[in-house]
Design an enzyme around this catalytic site. Structure first.
Site, short mmCIF file in Angstrom:
data_model
loop_
_atom_site.label_atom_id
_atom_site.label_comp_id
_atom_site.label_asym_id
_atom_site.label_seq_id
_atom_site.Cartn_x
_atom_site.Cartn_y
_atom_site.Cartn_z
N LYS A 64 -10.81 -5.17 -11.03
CA LYS A 64 -9.54 -5.60 -10.42
C LYS A 64 -9.17 -7.00 -10.90
O LYS A 64 -8.01 -7.31 -11.14
CB LYS A 64 -9.73 -5.59 -8.89
N MET A 89 1.49 0.84 -4.53
CA MET A 89 0.41 1.37 -3.70
C MET A 89 -0.96 0.83 -4.11
O MET A 89 -1.90 1.61 -4.35
CB MET A 89 0.44 2.91 -3.75
N LEU A 92 -3.56 -6.09 -3.28
CA LEU A 92 -3.71 -7.21 -4.21
C LEU A 92 -4.99 -7.99 -3.90
O LEU A 92 -5.41 -8.10 -2.76
CB LEU A 92 -2.50 -8.14 -4.11
N ASN A 106 6.19 -7.60 1.03
CA ASN A 106 6.04 -6.15 0.98
C ASN A 106 6.97 -5.51 2.01
O ASN A 106 7.27 -6.12 3.04
CB ASN A 106 4.59 -5.75 1.28
N HIS A 108 7.14 -2.00 4.38
CA HIS A 108 6.26 -0.91 4.82
C HIS A 108 7.01 -0.05 5.84
O HIS A 108 7.66 -0.58 6.74
CB HIS A 108 4.99 -1.50 5.46
#
Ligand code: GAR
Length: 198
Positions: A64, A89, A92, A106, A108
């Site tokens: 990552k 999706m 972070l 974000n 949601h």
């Protein structure tokens, strides 16, 4: 300085953000779309809108950290100041969170803190809530856990399905998300204190 949108799917929020930014002549423009999937519908929308788009797939990197380091170079090369997650999706990690402290938002499809993570609409229907909604929030290291900026409720009707609820949620998102970003860019919303990856 400018804005990047990260998306994994259809990109309807990406398009709504771009349209609003152009109509209202935001002080900063959306100049870059980043996807983690080569078949994301958002890429077609970027082409039509004339916005640069790049796909960077996490499976092409060993970790990552390595993945996010490549994203970070891309963002810096493009002078990106703000990141808007719009159906992206992935969670972070510290590389991006530390480089963009409280500079990542974000959207949601639930009234957080209810129904975090994937399949929020399915979760809400399965639970049997009468009210669902949409949340725009700052991004931290958790799954949809960052401080809430704004929310709007949506009435769940007895015959609602995931599809009908998604249509309602996206209709709300396409107005709420651009409105929040505009307030942010014009100084009407201030970021929280501290750093998100502490
Ligand atoms: C949006 O409804 C967004 O709220 C949701 O994905 C959809 C993407 O649609 N995001 C999440 O569930 C994040 N946990 P879009 O690609 O058409 O904008």
């Amino acid at each position: 300085m400018s804005i990047a949108v990260f998306a994994s799917g259809d990109g309807s929020n990406f398009e709504a953000l771009v349209e609003r930014s152009r109509n209202l002549q935001w002080p900063q423009s959306i100049t870059l779309l980043v996807t983690d999937k080569a078949d994301a519908g958002a890429l077609d929308r970027a082409r039509k809108l004339g916005i640069s788009a790049v796909t960077i797939r996490p499976q092409d990197y060993e970790s990552k950290e390595a993945y996010e380091s490549v994203l970070l170079s891309l963002l810096r090369e493009n002078g990106i100041e703000w990141i808007l997650l719009a159906g992206f999706m992935r969670i972070l990690g510290p590389v991006l969170l530390k480089a963009y402290p409280w500079r990542i938002l974000n959207v949601h499809p639930s009234l957080l803190p209810a129904f975090r993570g994937k399949n929020a609409l399915e979760q809400a229907l399965a639970y049997g809530v009468r009210w669902s909604g949409v949340t725009v929030h700052w991004v931290d290291e958790g799954v949809d856990t960052g401080p809430i900026i704004d929310q709007k409720p949506i009435l769940v009707e007895p015959n609602d399905t995931v599809e009908t609820l998604q249509r309602k949620a996206q209709f709300v998102e396409h107005n709420l998300y651009p409105a929040v970003v505009y307030k942010l860019l014009t100084g009407k919303i201030q970021p929280p204190q501290g750093t998100p990856a502490d």
